[in-house]
Design an enzyme around this catalytic site. Structure first.
Site, PDB file in Angstrom:
ATOM      1  N   LYS A 148       4.980   9.504   8.435  1.00 17.46           N
ATOM      2  CA  LYS A 148       4.168   9.096  10.020  1.00 17.46           C
ATOM      3  C   LYS A 148       5.749  10.017  11.351  1.00 17.46           C
ATOM      4  CE  LYS A 148       1.580   5.230   8.028  1.00 17.46           C
ATOM      5  NZ  LYS A 148       0.668   5.479   8.259  1.00 17.46           N
ATOM      6  N   ASP A 206       9.742   2.484  -0.388  1.00 20.94           N
ATOM      7  CA  ASP A 206       8.350   3.306   0.525  1.00 20.94           C
ATOM      8  C   ASP A 206       8.341   2.519   2.111  1.00 20.94           C
ATOM      9  OD1 ASP A 206       6.490   4.547   1.576  1.00 20.94           O
ATOM     10  OD2 ASP A 206       4.726   3.805   0.261  1.00 20.94           O
ATOM     11  N   TYR A 254       1.104  -1.264   0.017  1.00 17.13           N
ATOM     12  CA  TYR A 254      -0.236  -0.245  -0.135  1.00 17.13           C
ATOM     13  C   TYR A 254       0.575   1.218  -0.071  1.00 17.13           C
ATOM     14  CZ  TYR A 254      -3.840   3.531   1.442  1.00 17.13           C
ATOM     15  OH  TYR A 254      -4.289   4.573   1.498  1.00 17.13           O
TER      16      TYR A 254
HETATM   17  N1  HOZ Z   1      -3.237   4.315   5.746  1.00 13.66           N
HETATM   18  C1  HOZ Z   1      -3.328   4.251   6.787  1.00 13.66           C
HETATM   19  C2  HOZ Z   1      -3.110   2.781   7.580  1.00 13.66           C
HETATM   20  N2  HOZ Z   1      -1.217   2.161   6.835  1.00 13.66           N
HETATM   21  C3  HOZ Z   1      -4.718   4.128   7.366  1.00 13.66           C
HETATM   22  C4  HOZ Z   1      -4.626   5.175   8.137  1.00 13.66           C
HETATM   23  C5  HOZ Z   1      -5.691   6.131   9.708  1.00 13.66           C
HETATM   24  O1  HOZ Z   1      -6.925   5.520   9.373  1.00 13.66           O
HETATM   25  O2  HOZ Z   1      -5.518   6.563   9.864  1.00 13.66           O
END
Ligand code: HOZ
Length: 430
Positions: A269, A241, A146
C-alpha cells in the site's frame, strides 16, 4: 436523496459480462451494502469524481495507500519522470537500492528487504521463508485477519471473505488448510495454549498488529508483547503484516508505535505511492536465506518496478516532514469523536475504533475487540449509514469489515462536512 448513476449502472452491466461479478476485487461490488458500485473517472486530493459527475470526499483512499490523497503533484511528477526513462527493465536500478535503504532505516526490525508487487505476494513469500528458516510447517493466524488471497491464510479471513460471508474458500487443498491454526484476535492465552501444545511444529505466527480487515480493531495492551514472548519461547517466528499499518500508524509502522519487534514484516500500500509495490523484510539472518544468497526461491519480472519505486520513494520522503503524523492523528481523532457524537445524539449505539489515521464505525453497544464482536455489530446499520453518506457525497468502505482512511489531503472543512452529513444520516438509523 439519490445519486444520478446512469453511466455507472451501464458500465456495471457491461462489466458483469466480462469480469466475474463486474469487479476486479470482490469488496468493490457493494454486495454487502446494497446498490451498484460507482465507477470512478478521476480523483484529486481528497476527492473522487465518478463517471456520472458525482463528487465524493473519499475515505477509502484506494484501501490505504493514498496517505497524501489522490494525484499528489510531487508523486505524479516522480512517477512521470521515472516512466519517461523506461517503465520496466527487469534489471537492478539505483533507486531501488535507495528505496530499500529508506525502508530499512524507517522500519525498526527490518535489516533487509525484498520488493514484490502485492501484499499477497509479500505474505506468501514471508510464510515460505518462515517455514524454510524454522524447518516447520504449521502457521498461526487470527480470526478476521486478512493477509491477501494466499491459500494458507484464507481460513476465517476478514476483508472480502468476511464481507461476502464466504465459508472456507473452495480451491484450497485440505492439506494446506490443515496446517493453519486460527485463533481469536487479542487472545494471547489462546496463543500460549496452542504453542504450549504444538510449539515445536509452528513456523510462524502472523498478525496484523492493528487489525484492519475486520474493521479496525486495536491490539489490547500487552497482546503484541505476549505474541513476541510466546513465539520466541517456542522458536517460532513472529510476522507482522504491516501492509496497512506500515508508514500509516507511524513512520516506522505499528512496530514503532507499539514498541514490539517482529522477525519478519510485510509491507505494501503506502510504500508504493499508489502503484503496485509491496515488500517483505526483517532480520538479516532470515532474509539471507532468500535466493540467490540462500536456497529459498522467490522472483518476479516486475519486482522493483522503477515507476512504482519512484512514487513510493517520493511518498516516504514526504512522510519524513515534521508534523505529518500529528496532523493525521488530529484529523482522524476529530472524525472519531464527531462520529461517536452523531451516533449518541441520534440514540444509535456505536463504537468507533481508531488507531492513528485508520478507523471504523461499528454499530454496536459493546466494545469491538475481535472478530466475534466485530461480526456482532449491526451490518444492516452500517449498510444504511454507507448508503446515506454516499448519497451525500462521502465515499466510505463498502463493507463493515474494512477501515476508513484519513489522508493529509482531507481538510478540516472536509471533516466538518462529513460530520454534518453523519449527524443527518445517524438520525435516519435510530
Ligand atoms: N483487500 C482490500 C481491502 N482490504 C481490497 C482491495 C480492493 O478491492 O481494491
Amino acid at each position: 436523496m439519490s445519486l444520478k448513476m446512469d453511466r455507472s449502472r451501464r458500465l456495471f452491466e457491461r462489466a458483469q459480462q466480462v469480469i466475474p461479478g463486474g469487479v476486479n476485487s470482490p469488496v468493490r461490488a457493494f454486495r454487502s451494502v446494497g446498490g451498484d458500485p460507482v465507477f470512478i473517472e478521476r480523483a484529486e486530493g481528497a476527492r473522487l469524481v465518478d463517471v456520472d459527475g458525482n463528487s465524493y470526499v473519499d475515505y477509502v483512499c484506494s484501501w490505504g495507500p493514498l496517505i497524501f490523497g489522490h494525484a499528489h503533484p510531487q508523486i505524479v511528477a516522480a512517477a512521470s519522470r521515472a516512466a519517461a526513462g523506461g517503465t520496466s527493465y527487469g534489471a537492478p536500478t539505483a533507486p531501488e537500492v535507495e528505496f530499500a535503504e529508506t525502508v530499512c532505516a524507517a522500519v525498526p526490525s527490518v535489516e533487509m528487504v525484498r520488493l514484490v508487487n502485492s501484499g499477497t505476494e509479500a505474505v506468501m513469500s514471508a510464510v515460505r521463508l518462515a517455514r524454510a528458516f524454522t524447518g516447520r510447517e504449521r502457521i498461526v493466524k487470527f480470526e478476521g485477519g486478512y493477509h491477501g488471497h494466499f491459500d494458507a491464510l484464507l481460513a476465517k479471513g476478514g476483508s472480502g471473505i468476511a464481507t461476502l460471508g464466504l465459508p472456507d474458500t473452495p480451491g484450497v487443498p485440505q492439506g494446506f488448510a490443515a496446517l493453519t491454526h486460527t485463533l481469536p484476535y487479542n487472545d494471547a492465552d489462546a496463543v500460549d495454549a496452542l504453542l504450549g501444545e504444538r510449539g515445536g511444529e509452528v513456523a510462524c505466527v502472523i498478525v496484523e498488529p492493528v487489525a484492519g480487515n475486520m474493521g479496525v480493531v486495536p491490539p489490547q495492551p500487552g497482546f503484541l508483547a505476549r505474541l513476541r514472548e510466546a513465539t520466541r519461547r517456542h522458536g517460532a517466528l513472529l510476522v507482522f503484516d504491516e501492509v496497512i499499518t506500515g508508514f500509516r500508524v507511524a513512520y516506522g509502522g505499528a512496530q514503532e508505535r507499539f514498541g514490539v519487534m517482529p522477525d519478519l514484516t510485510t509491507l505494501g500500500k503506502i510504500i508504493g505511492g499508489g502503484f503496485p509495490l509491496a515488500a517483505y523484510g526483517g532480520r538479516r539472518d532470515i532474509m539471507a536465506q532468500m535466493a540467490p544468497s540462500g536456497p529459498v526461491y522467490q522472483a518476479g519480472t516486475l519486482s522493483g518496478n522503477p515507476v512504482a519505486v519512484a512514487a513510493g520513494l517520493e511518498m516516504m520522503k514526504m512522510l519524513q516532514r515534521p508534523g505529518v503524523y500529528a496532523e493525521l492523528e488530529e484529523k482522524a481523532a476529530a472524525l472519531q469523536a464527531g462520529l461517536e457524537r452523531a451516533a449518541a445524539q441520534a440514540g444509535v449505539p456505536a463504537t468507533v475504533n481508531r488507531v492513528g489515521s485508520m478507523l471504523t464505525a461499528f454499530f454496536s453497544d459493546r466494545p469491538v475487540v475481535d472478530y466475534a464482536s466485530a461480526r456482532a455489530a449491526s451490518t444492516d446499520r452500517y449498510a444504511a449509514f454507507f448508503r446515506g453518506m454516499l448519497a451525500r457525497g462521502f465515499y466510505l468502505a463498502p463493507s463493515q469489515f474494512e477501515a476508513a482512511f484519513v489522508s493529509a489531503a482531507h481538510s478540516a472543512a472536509d471533516i466538518d462536512a462529513t460530520l454534518a452529513a453523519a449527524h443527518e444520516v445517524a438520525r435516519t438509523l435510530a
